[in-house]
Design a protein around this motif. Structure first.
Motif, mmCIF file in Angstrom:
data_model
loop_
_atom_site.group_PDB
_atom_site.id
_atom_site.type_symbol
_atom_site.label_atom_id
_atom_site.label_comp_id
_atom_site.label_asym_id
_atom_site.label_seq_id
_atom_site.Cartn_x
_atom_site.Cartn_y
_atom_site.Cartn_z
ATOM 1 N N GLU A 3 3.462 2.347 -0.562
ATOM 2 C CA GLU A 3 2.099 2.951 0.427
ATOM 3 C C GLU A 3 0.542 3.156 -0.421
ATOM 4 O O GLU A 3 0.851 3.245 -1.619
ATOM 5 N N PRO A 4 -0.143 3.385 0.307
ATOM 6 C CA PRO A 4 -1.621 3.667 -0.204
ATOM 7 C C PRO A 4 -1.695 4.625 -1.226
ATOM 8 O O PRO A 4 -2.537 4.433 -2.120
ATOM 9 N N GLY A 5 -1.062 5.579 -0.909
ATOM 10 C CA GLY A 5 -1.331 6.967 -2.130
ATOM 11 C C GLY A 5 -0.258 7.000 -3.134
ATOM 12 O O GLY A 5 -0.390 7.842 -3.870
ATOM 13 N N ASP A 6 0.550 5.725 -3.005
ATOM 14 C CA ASP A 6 1.651 5.743 -4.403
ATOM 15 C C ASP A 6 0.690 5.103 -5.710
ATOM 16 O O ASP A 6 -0.310 4.278 -5.432
ATOM 17 N N TRP A 7 1.364 5.534 -6.870
ATOM 18 C CA TRP A 7 0.959 4.845 -7.839
ATOM 19 C C TRP A 7 1.274 3.247 -7.907
ATOM 20 O O TRP A 7 2.253 2.897 -7.447
ATOM 21 N N MET A 8 0.440 2.532 -8.422
ATOM 22 C CA MET A 8 0.745 1.055 -8.668
ATOM 23 C C MET A 8 -0.187 0.534 -9.573
ATOM 24 O O MET A 8 -1.279 0.901 -10.002
ATOM 25 N N GLY A 57 -3.686 5.867 -8.055
ATOM 26 C CA GLY A 57 -3.289 5.420 -9.178
ATOM 27 C C GLY A 57 -3.915 4.079 -9.579
ATOM 28 O O GLY A 57 -4.077 3.167 -8.737
ATOM 29 N N GLY A 58 -4.396 3.762 -10.682
ATOM 30 C CA GLY A 58 -4.815 2.622 -10.976
ATOM 31 C C GLY A 58 -6.358 2.276 -10.757
ATOM 32 O O GLY A 58 -7.006 1.403 -11.365
ATOM 33 N N TYR A 59 -6.945 3.058 -9.971
ATOM 34 C CA TYR A 59 -8.268 2.885 -9.768
ATOM 35 C C TYR A 59 -8.964 4.254 -9.963
ATOM 36 O O TYR A 59 -8.420 5.151 -9.286
ATOM 37 N N ILE A 60 -10.254 4.160 -10.514
ATOM 38 C CA ILE A 60 -11.220 5.541 -10.145
ATOM 39 C C ILE A 60 -12.398 5.099 -9.480
ATOM 40 O O ILE A 60 -12.791 3.740 -9.560
ATOM 41 N N PHE A 61 -13.220 6.235 -8.845
ATOM 42 C CA PHE A 61 -14.124 5.640 -8.199
ATOM 43 C C PHE A 61 -15.358 5.949 -9.042
ATOM 44 O O PHE A 61 -15.567 6.996 -9.509
ATOM 45 N N ASP A 62 -16.557 4.923 -8.832
ATOM 46 C CA ASP A 62 -17.554 4.993 -9.456
ATOM 47 C C ASP A 62 -18.871 5.658 -8.522
ATOM 48 O O ASP A 62 -19.147 4.937 -7.321
ATOM 49 N N ASP A 111 -2.211 0.352 -17.649
ATOM 50 C CA ASP A 111 -0.907 0.935 -16.662
ATOM 51 C C ASP A 111 -0.239 1.946 -17.703
ATOM 52 O O ASP A 111 0.225 1.411 -18.702
ATOM 53 N N ASP A 112 0.317 2.958 -17.182
ATOM 54 C CA ASP A 112 1.522 3.844 -17.705
ATOM 55 C C ASP A 112 2.550 3.090 -17.714
ATOM 56 O O ASP A 112 3.045 2.814 -16.553
ATOM 57 N N PRO A 113 3.268 2.810 -18.936
ATOM 58 C CA PRO A 113 4.513 2.089 -18.955
ATOM 59 C C PRO A 113 5.709 2.610 -18.219
ATOM 60 O O PRO A 113 6.467 2.032 -17.694
ATOM 61 N N VAL A 114 5.579 4.195 -18.037
ATOM 62 C CA VAL A 114 6.729 4.686 -17.549
ATOM 63 C C VAL A 114 6.588 4.802 -16.093
ATOM 64 O O VAL A 114 7.587 4.443 -15.394
ATOM 65 N N LYS A 115 5.310 4.688 -15.616
ATOM 66 C CA LYS A 115 5.072 4.680 -14.078
ATOM 67 C C LYS A 115 5.284 3.143 -13.648
ATOM 68 O O LYS A 115 5.932 3.061 -12.598
ATOM 69 N N LEU A 116 4.847 2.291 -14.640
ATOM 70 C CA LEU A 116 5.236 0.642 -14.233
ATOM 71 C C LEU A 116 6.810 0.703 -14.067
ATOM 72 O O LEU A 116 6.996 -0.022 -12.986
ATOM 73 N N ALA A 117 7.548 1.023 -14.979
ATOM 74 C CA ALA A 117 9.127 0.964 -14.796
ATOM 75 C C ALA A 117 9.458 1.581 -13.433
ATOM 76 O O ALA A 117 10.446 0.907 -12.665
ATOM 77 N N GLU A 118 9.074 2.727 -13.104
ATOM 78 C CA GLU A 118 9.550 3.357 -12.054
ATOM 79 C C GLU A 118 8.996 2.577 -10.760
ATOM 80 O O GLU A 118 9.734 2.595 -9.644
#
Length: 330
Positions: free
Chosen positions: A40-45, A4-9, A21-28
């Protein structure tokens, strides 16, 4: 997506930030942190969480590597075999700390190669204290005692933060730093209780290093641009001013008990507030050093550039063992 938060070029695999940032995910996300969970690294941030963590962990890693240089120059000149062995072990530990921290930063999507390139180009920073020369053995004892003590204040606090890989790296680093502190304290005490010449040598080193040590925790909270958000997200667990005060509370009395002085006539504790008062440690100088204008900035980076260039063939050989036969033997 990378957690979450980054895509690869493609094809260079360089992370690029999403813009919103997704406001719902930000609140969570913020609720998870408030509930005491690790990220953790795989979590949305959030984008800025990832960005600030990379900045913070990367700079910490660089500081561990660069920080080994002033002490490393004293290995062959340390007084006695015991001190030489202790200093070798300490320098080895510091390099290991850098590797742990680079690994932690890589979990956020930035490659080690990119981090090293940013260090060598001057884009990425490291701690101000490592841009000053270690003129005498007493300087090494001040580094080992007081600068390591300052680092422990910072690292113990941040080890309780929200990002799992960084916290786990800090837990191990803090264990080893406690041994470094004991080594530095022992050498410092030996000079402070030694001959008049030795006491003068350690006093002179204290005078040289006191302002860089006061700079170590960063600018006052009222001017710090990162602290509020970092503390909300538990990336940073104590403010610059609070950590500086904690350090002064623990170590100024120890210095004064030895009959040594500190080069600040305004340094005293306000018993009513529990806060230390001190002279302004020249924050313009701090910014100058951080941005490359210190006594040893150029020298420190030159050593790292030499190490990077000299070790390139080894890295290539490790990545392609069959090609190793084509490299000349030194």
């Amino acid at each position: 997506m990378y957690g979450g938060g980054y895509i690869f070029d493609e094809p260079n695999k360089r992370p690029m930030q999403d813009t919103i940032d997704d406001p719902v995910k930000l609140a969570e996300f913020e609720q998870r942190i408030a509930d005491g969970h690790k990220i953790e690294p795989g979590d949305w941030m959030p984008n800025d969480y990832r960005k600030q963590l990379i900045r913070m962990i990367e700079q910490h890693a660089h500081s561990e590597i660069i920080g080994a240089l002033p002490e490393g120059t004293w290995i062959t000149r340390a007084p006695g075999f015991k001190r030489k062995l202790a200093l070798i072990a300490k320098v080895q530990d510091e390099i290991g700390h850098g590797q742990l921290l680079y690994n932690a930063a890589q979990t956020l999507g930035k490659s080690r190669e990119a981090m090293i390139n940013d260090l060598l180009s001057g884009k990425s920073k490291y701690s101000n204290v490592f841009n000053y020369p270690a003129e005498t053995w007493a300087d090494v004892t001040v580094i080992g005692f007081l600068i390591d003590a300052a680092a422990i204040v910072n690292q113990v606090a941040n080890a309780k933060g929200s990002y799992g890989p960084y916290c786990r790296a800090l837990e191990r680093i803090c264990y080893e730093e406690s041994f470094h502190l004991k080594q530095g304290h022992d050498a410092f005490i030996e000079l402070a209780t030694g001959t008049p010449m030795q006491r003068q040598m350690v006093q002179d080193a204290l005078n040289r290093w006191w302002q860089p040590i006061m700079h170590f925790f960063g600018p006052p909270d009222k001017t710090s641009v990162h602290s509020e958000k970092l503390m909300k997200w538990k990336v940073k667990m104590a403010s610059n001013d609070d950590m500086r005060n904690q350090f002064l509370d623990a170590y100024v009395p120890k210095i004064w008990e030895l009959g040594l002085t500190l080069p600040d006539e305004n340094l005293k504790k306000d018993e009513a507030t529990g806060k230390w008062l001190f002279s302004d440690p020249d924050w313009d100088l701090f910014m100058k050093v951080i941005n490359g204008g210190g006594p040893c900035n150029a020298e420190r980076l030159q050593v790292r550039k030499w190490a990077e260039e000299s070790g390139r063939w080894i890295r290539k050989a490790l990545m392609n063992p069959n090609a190793a036969r084509s490299f000349p033997v030194a």
